[in-house]
Write a protein that holds these residues in place. Structure first.
Motif, mmCIF file in Angstrom:
data_model
loop_
_atom_site.group_PDB
_atom_site.id
_atom_site.type_symbol
_atom_site.label_atom_id
_atom_site.label_comp_id
_atom_site.label_asym_id
_atom_site.label_seq_id
_atom_site.Cartn_x
_atom_site.Cartn_y
_atom_site.Cartn_z
ATOM 1 N N ALA A 1 39.368 40.044 34.274
ATOM 2 C CA ALA A 1 39.993 38.727 34.138
ATOM 3 C C ALA A 1 40.767 38.370 35.402
ATOM 4 C CB ALA A 1 40.909 38.708 32.918
ATOM 5 N N LEU A 2 41.535 39.327 35.936
ATOM 6 C CA LEU A 2 42.276 39.072 37.174
ATOM 7 C C LEU A 2 41.330 38.861 38.347
ATOM 8 C CD1 LEU A 2 45.147 41.712 36.809
ATOM 9 C CD2 LEU A 2 45.331 39.228 36.553
ATOM 10 N N LEU A 3 40.247 39.623 38.370
ATOM 11 C CA LEU A 3 39.254 39.450 39.423
ATOM 12 C C LEU A 3 38.639 38.055 39.363
ATOM 13 C CD1 LEU A 3 37.594 40.801 41.703
ATOM 14 C CD2 LEU A 3 35.965 41.530 39.947
ATOM 15 N N GLY A 4 38.289 37.621 38.152
ATOM 16 C CA GLY A 4 37.722 36.290 37.985
ATOM 17 C C GLY A 4 38.696 35.204 38.395
ATOM 18 N N ALA A 5 39.981 35.385 38.079
ATOM 19 C CA ALA A 5 40.988 34.392 38.452
ATOM 20 C C ALA A 5 41.130 34.291 39.966
ATOM 21 C CB ALA A 5 42.329 34.749 37.812
ATOM 22 N N ALA A 6 41.179 35.437 40.633
ATOM 23 C CA ALA A 6 41.321 35.432 42.089
ATOM 24 C C ALA A 6 40.094 34.829 42.765
ATOM 25 C CB ALA A 6 41.554 36.863 42.590
ATOM 26 N N MET A 7 38.908 35.158 42.260
ATOM 27 C CA MET A 7 37.675 34.615 42.832
ATOM 28 C C MET A 7 37.625 33.091 42.681
ATOM 29 S SD MET A 7 35.003 37.478 41.377
ATOM 30 C CE MET A 7 33.582 36.429 41.662
ATOM 31 N N ALA A 8 37.965 32.607 41.487
ATOM 32 C CA ALA A 8 37.900 31.168 41.242
ATOM 33 C C ALA A 8 38.897 30.410 42.107
ATOM 34 C CB ALA A 8 38.145 30.876 39.769
#
Length: 426
Positions: free
Chosen positions: A333-340
């Motif tokens: 979830a944190l990875l997805g947030a940073a990528m977005a």
């Protein structure tokens, strides 16, 4: 060359006084959302359809990779052509042609005439269409919004959020369900999504800037776009960020399904939920990107997201202890947030900096650099997993992503970005 209009860097517009997106953007946004839903349906249905025709892994790989192949052969030339053509017309005609093209597998499935070569050809042609649509869209949006940095940020945030909801949340389960009813249905729905997108884009304002007249050969024009990208340190840094990211992400995505089964002991349903955690984070990151930029500046935000991506990927690969699945889900979830957030902020600055006449070519060069890293990362990830275990690609990827923080500090710092924006505004 059209004058680039930007709000002064030294006196940013307060959040309460942010300019409003024009009505035309909402039609463009709706067109992209509808098309993203179709893409999510298609990306699930295509491998399912191919698997009913063959069990050969190489043939399946050909089908799933055929859409990327055109970028390596035609990407730069496509960007050069887009800079010679009317961009709005290029987008709606491309989507209209893609709608007709998707009718081919739908009819072939209904008539029991499907074959692997047919699916490869359709995927290749759809990928060719994506070159023209994406390059034209990257050039048209800054024109539509007058290259206003705040409007571009709002627009990219909304587009990223709707793309996440449509392509990651709604599209895949809809595609699987429709495929279960009839093999032709997902492709028919994707064709309708392209048709709807084409009709909506057709209603947008005409391109305000006349296309550049040909100055020489297509190769010369394409080289001009590449040269401009390589000479501009800020644009180069913004382009290297997704390239390094794809190198790391492709390496981990290659083994993620095996990692989830062997290290996290998840079944197919659990694996699907794990991917949903990343999509949830992506939606949150798209929404909060503007606030992160306001707090840290664009350069500072890009540095922070690079560090978060590296730490999150390491936490995912090293998930252990009493609740490894929870740790993995939070990390994704944190990875997805940073990528977005990165995918909102970096394109916003790029769109504001690239001159109108070069927009299609530079966008194509950036995309080619990004896509070219993915297959290399996939091969390296598979090799690392074989040589050092399933956790190794995640650890190696986290080091690569953390290194992009140094890239952000040097090439895309707040000072460099503000100076570049101020220079383009003069």
């Amino acid at each position: 060359m059209t004058e680039i209009r930007l709000a002064p860097a030294a006196a940013p517009v307060p959040e309460a006084e942010s300019p409003r997106l024009p009505r035309a953007f909402h039609r463009l946004w709706l067109a992209g959302s509808v098309s993203s839903l179709g893409d999510g349906v298609y990306l699930v249905a295509l491998p399912l359809l191919a698997a009913t025709l063959t069990r050969d892994p190489m043939e399946l790989a050909l089908v799933t990779s055929a859409a990327l192949a055109p970028w390596f052969f035609l990407g730069l030339l496509g960007g050069a052509l887009v800079d010679r053509w009317d961009r709005r017309r290029t987008m709606w005609l491309t989507d209209l042609l893609r709608a007709g093209l998707l009718a081919v597998p739908a009819l072939a499935a209904a008539c029991h005439l499907l074959s692997i070569p047919l699916l490869v050809a359709v995927a290749f042609l759809l990928g060719t269409g994506q070159i023209f649509f994406d390059s034209a869209g990257s050039a048209y949006l800054p024109e539509l919004l007058g290259r206003d940095l705040r409007l571009l940020e709002q627009a990219n945030s909304r587009q990223m959020g709707s793309r996440t909801v449509a392509a990651d949340f709604a599209g895949p389960p809809a595609g699987a369900a429709l495929f279960g009813l009839a093999r032709a249905l997902p492709f028919g729905l994707d064709a309708l999504s392209f048709l709807a997108s084409s009709l909506l884009i057709r209603t947008l304002p005409a391109q305000p800037v006349a296309p550049e007249r040909p100055s020489g050969s297509l190769w010369a024009d394409a080289r001009a776009g590449v040269s401009f990208l390589l000479r501009d340190k800020v644009l180069l840094g913004l382009a290297l960020r997704p390239a390094i990211g794809n190198l790391a992400f492709a390496g981990t995505e290659t083994v993620l399904v095996l990692f989830s089964r062997q290290a996290l002991h998840l079944g197919s349903f659990g694996y699907g939920l794990l991917l949903t955690a990343q999509a949830v984070g992506g939606l949150l990151g798209a929404v909060l990107a503007g606030r992160l930029r306001a707090l840290l500046g664009t350069g500072g935000a890009l540095t922070a997201t690079a560090l978060l991506e590296g730490l999150s990927l390491a936490a995912l690969g090293l998930a252990a202890g009493p609740a490894p699945v929870v740790q993995a889900a939070v990390a994704l979830a944190l990875l997805g947030a940073a990528m977005a957030a990165t995918m909102v902020l970096a394109p916003t600055v790029s769109q504001a900096l690239i001159p109108t006449a070069l927009a299609g070519r530079v966008a194509a060069a950036r995309r080619l650099l990004s896509l070219g890293a993915a297959p290399v990362g996939a091969l390296l990830g598979g090799w690392l997993a074989t040589a050092a275990g399933l956790r190794a690609p995640f650890v190696a990827g986290s080091v690569l992503l953390a290194a992009t923080a140094l890239l952000a500090l040097t090439l895309t710092s707040n000072r460099r970005i503000e100076a570049a924006l101020a220079g383009r505004a003069q």
